[in-house]
Design a protein around this motif. Structure first.
Motif, mmCIF file in Angstrom:
data_model
loop_
_atom_site.group_PDB
_atom_site.id
_atom_site.type_symbol
_atom_site.label_atom_id
_atom_site.label_comp_id
_atom_site.label_asym_id
_atom_site.label_seq_id
_atom_site.Cartn_x
_atom_site.Cartn_y
_atom_site.Cartn_z
ATOM 1 N N ALA A 203 -48.291 48.949 29.876
ATOM 2 C CA ALA A 203 -47.946 47.879 28.921
ATOM 3 C C ALA A 203 -48.228 46.559 29.626
ATOM 4 O O ALA A 203 -47.413 46.054 30.405
ATOM 5 C CB ALA A 203 -46.485 47.991 28.505
ATOM 6 N N LYS B 153 -48.302 43.507 29.057
ATOM 7 C CA LYS B 153 -47.517 42.278 28.966
ATOM 8 C C LYS B 153 -46.574 42.119 30.158
ATOM 9 O O LYS B 153 -46.132 41.025 30.455
ATOM 10 C CB LYS B 153 -46.747 42.219 27.648
ATOM 11 N N ASP C 196 -51.861 49.234 27.094
ATOM 12 C CA ASP C 196 -51.226 48.873 25.831
ATOM 13 C C ASP C 196 -51.207 47.355 25.758
ATOM 14 O O ASP C 196 -50.682 46.703 26.661
ATOM 15 C CB ASP C 196 -49.791 49.427 25.794
ATOM 16 N N ARG D 264 -47.068 52.776 14.083
ATOM 17 C CA ARG D 264 -45.834 52.625 14.855
ATOM 18 C C ARG D 264 -44.637 52.694 13.918
ATOM 19 O O ARG D 264 -44.538 51.919 12.965
ATOM 20 C CB ARG D 264 -45.822 51.284 15.592
ATOM 21 N N HIS E 15 -41.573 53.088 20.171
ATOM 22 C CA HIS E 15 -41.162 52.479 21.447
ATOM 23 C C HIS E 15 -39.814 51.865 21.153
ATOM 24 O O HIS E 15 -39.697 51.004 20.288
ATOM 25 C CB HIS E 15 -42.166 51.405 21.893
ATOM 26 N N SER F 257 -35.948 49.167 26.453
ATOM 27 C CA SER F 257 -35.981 49.323 27.903
ATOM 28 C C SER F 257 -34.627 49.687 28.470
ATOM 29 O O SER F 257 -34.218 49.193 29.507
ATOM 30 C CB SER F 257 -36.482 48.029 28.531
ATOM 31 N N GLY G 127 -40.200 51.882 28.352
ATOM 32 C CA GLY G 127 -38.746 51.773 28.420
ATOM 33 C C GLY G 127 -38.105 52.603 29.511
ATOM 34 O O GLY G 127 -36.923 52.896 29.435
ATOM 35 N N GLU H 111 -46.180 54.657 27.673
ATOM 36 C CA GLU H 111 -46.628 53.260 27.826
ATOM 37 C C GLU H 111 -45.687 52.459 28.702
ATOM 38 O O GLU H 111 -45.072 51.503 28.243
ATOM 39 C CB GLU H 111 -46.602 52.594 26.443
ATOM 40 N N GLY I 26 -44.235 49.739 31.182
ATOM 41 C CA GLY I 26 -44.553 48.440 31.787
ATOM 42 C C GLY I 26 -43.713 48.325 33.048
ATOM 43 O O GLY I 26 -44.189 48.440 34.173
ATOM 44 N N THR I 27 -42.399 48.145 32.810
ATOM 45 C CA THR I 27 -41.425 48.041 33.894
ATOM 46 C C THR I 27 -41.616 49.101 34.977
ATOM 47 O O THR I 27 -41.693 48.782 36.164
ATOM 48 C CB THR I 27 -40.007 48.197 33.292
ATOM 49 N N TYR J 124 -42.506 41.320 34.005
ATOM 50 C CA TYR J 124 -41.929 40.282 33.149
ATOM 51 C C TYR J 124 -41.413 39.100 33.966
ATOM 52 O O TYR J 124 -40.366 38.532 33.660
ATOM 53 C CB TYR J 124 -40.813 40.859 32.259
HETATM 54 C C1 LIG Z 1 -43.147 46.194 26.053
HETATM 55 C C2 LIG Z 1 -43.678 47.462 25.532
HETATM 56 C C3 LIG Z 1 -43.787 48.575 26.369
HETATM 57 C C4 LIG Z 1 -43.284 48.598 27.789
HETATM 58 O O1 LIG Z 1 -41.914 48.513 27.889
HETATM 59 P P1 LIG Z 1 -41.217 48.691 29.327
HETATM 60 O O2 LIG Z 1 -39.773 48.587 29.045
HETATM 61 O O3 LIG Z 1 -41.717 47.581 30.176
HETATM 62 O O4 LIG Z 1 -41.625 50.016 29.847
HETATM 63 C C5 LIG Z 1 -44.390 49.696 25.851
HETATM 64 N N1 LIG Z 1 -44.845 49.736 24.578
HETATM 65 C C6 LIG Z 1 -44.736 48.675 23.753
HETATM 66 C C7 LIG Z 1 -45.260 48.775 22.378
HETATM 67 C C8 LIG Z 1 -44.151 47.509 24.196
HETATM 68 O O5 LIG Z 1 -44.024 46.484 23.361
#
Ligand SMILES: *Cc1c(COP(=O)(O)O)cnc(C)c1O
Length: 421
Positions: free
Chosen positions: A52, A54, A73, A137, A186, A189, A221, A262, A264-265, A374
């Motif tokens: 992810a 972002k 993503d 989604r 999704h 987190s 998450g 997906e 991110g964290t 983040y």
């Molecule tokens: C932000 C986001 C993620 C990642 O979330 P994390 O908590 O950082 O793992 C995955 N998928 C989507 C659609 C998101 O918006």
């Protein structure tokens, strides 16, 4: 799951001397380890791990994770384009966005995959590209989040199509001849594996309703422990029951679904530090507090002010060897903003907490751990006209490599136009 990466003192001093402070430093070795853990997620019939982006969209990070076998993503059309500009193949990019991009047609033609995140988006995709495969989604009806602000599932969340609208989704798809091949959820987190498992089952139930679905994307998450009081997610534990559920669907229906996750964290949070310097130390007298004022703050690290997020902070004395008495410090940022706290109580951005260090001196370095996700991407950038901090990738051979320069004041002002006096 590794604890937050921290720089050894000597290397921190060396990087601060070469690149200045504040600066973000990311560890390639730590990123490689997290990517390997994510790619080992328990799976029955094939796995795609998407970063992810972002969480940390720097081009060098994207390219590193690309080389490690990750896909991506994107959360906006701009992010998808940014990944392409960084050199990521469009076929590895999936878009799930709150705001349908004005240049969507160009992105679709380039070859990115998309999840329609509302009925209006699904209709727009159908009108532009009738007869194409598309993802959807859903909001599965449940969410999980560390705080209300990080919970993105359930009736209070605007993300995705409400799960009870599957019939409307089917009708819209039929109208445009769209083939729904992917279901995406999704939910946020948080750290609750039970809710995550329940949601996976809700998502699988949705996949059963759409016979063309070959891929289930369960989002991100997966929480990590930045400080010792937090509990990180064990991917093997969370994933095992999900694998069983996939196998059960295959036994019942013959459908072998591919899994996408997906994170991110999970991939980047504990792989980065924010290196800063104590630029002032003050106190509020007997019975008051001691404040350690850093040359960073919400301009680089917004999460404490926004969520009451906690980050480990360590002090690197400028005079090594002398360790005086311990003292409790409130670590604060450099903005003229009482909420610019680095030390706050968990989940309570307005409640002051303290960090215990040996007596600090002006000029000492500080590292704030767990600053990979983040932080550089989500900050009160340029507030008080502080320029954006540089980003440094610590290569596996321990060489620091600059991957984003420090911004200049001229760059902050570059788009301003002087009105006539
Ligand atoms: C932000 C986001 C993620 C990642 O979330 P994390 O908590 O950082 O793992 C995955 N998928 C989507 C659609 C998101 O918006």
């Amino acid at each position: 799951m590794q604890p937050p990466f921290l720089l050894p003192d000597a290397l921190a001093r060396d990087i601060a001397a070469r690149f200045g402070t504040p600066a973000y430093v990311y560890s390639q070795a730590a990123l490689e380890q997290q990517a390997a853990e994510a790619l080992a997620f328990p799976v029955a019939y094939g796995l795609t791990v998407r970063f992810a982006m972002k969480a940390l969209p720097n081009a060098s990070i994207l390219r590193l994770l690309d080389r490690l076998g990750l896909h991506f993503d994107a959360s906006s059309g701009f992010e998808a384009t940014r990944a392409i500009l960084a050199g990521i193949a469009p076929g590895k990019i999936s878009l799930s966005t709150q705001e349908f991009p004005v240049d969507f047609a160009r992105l679709q033609q380039a070859g990115i995959a998309v999840n329609a995140c509302s009925l209006a988006q699904l209709d727009a995709i159908g009108r532009l590209f009738p007869g194409t495969p598309v993802g959807v989604r859903f909001n599965p009806g449940k969410g999980s989040g560390g705080t209300g602000k990080t919970n993105v599932g359930g009736p209070d969340a605007s993300f995705g199509i409400w799960h009870e609208y599957a019939t409307e989704v089917r009708k819209c798809a039929e109208k445009h001849g769209l083939k729904i091949t992917r279901i995406h959820t999704h939910i946020g987190s948080g750290s609750d594996p039970l809710i995550w498992q329940q949601t996976s089952h809700l998502s699988l139930a949705l996949a059963r309703l759409f016979p063309d679905v070959d891929t289930l994307n369960l989002g991100g998450g997966y929480k990590v422990a930045r400080v010792s009081s937090e509990k990180g997610t064990d991917l093997q534990r969370v994933g095992a029951p999900v694998r069983e559920a996939f196998e059960e669907i295959a036994r019942e229906t013959g459908r072998k679904l591919r899994l996408e996750i997906e994170p991110g964290t999970f991939l980047v949070a504990n792989c980065g530090v924010l290196l800063a310097r104590a630029q002032d130390i003050t106190d509020t007298g007997a019975g008051g507090r001691h404040f350690l004022k850093l040359d960073t703050g919400m301009t680089e690290l917004l999460r404490p002010s926004l969520y009451g997020a906690q980050h480990p902070v360590t002090l690197i004395p400028s005079k090594p060897g002398i360790s005086g008495p311990q003292r409790d410090y409130v670590v604060v940022g450099h903005c003229c903003e009482s909420g610019d706290l680095v030390s706050c109580a968990s989940g309570k951005p307005e409640i002051i907490a303290t960090h215990r260090f040996p007596e600090a001196h002006i000029g000492d370095l500080c590292q704030i751990g767990g600053a990979g996700a983040y932080c550089a991407s989500m900050s009160a950038k340029n507030y008080n006209s502080f320029p954006e901090a540089p980003e440094i990738l610590l290569l596996s051979n321990n060489t620091p490599q600059l991957i984003r320069r420090r911004q200049t004041l001229a760059q902050i002002m570059q788009n301003e136009i002087r009105a006539a006096d």
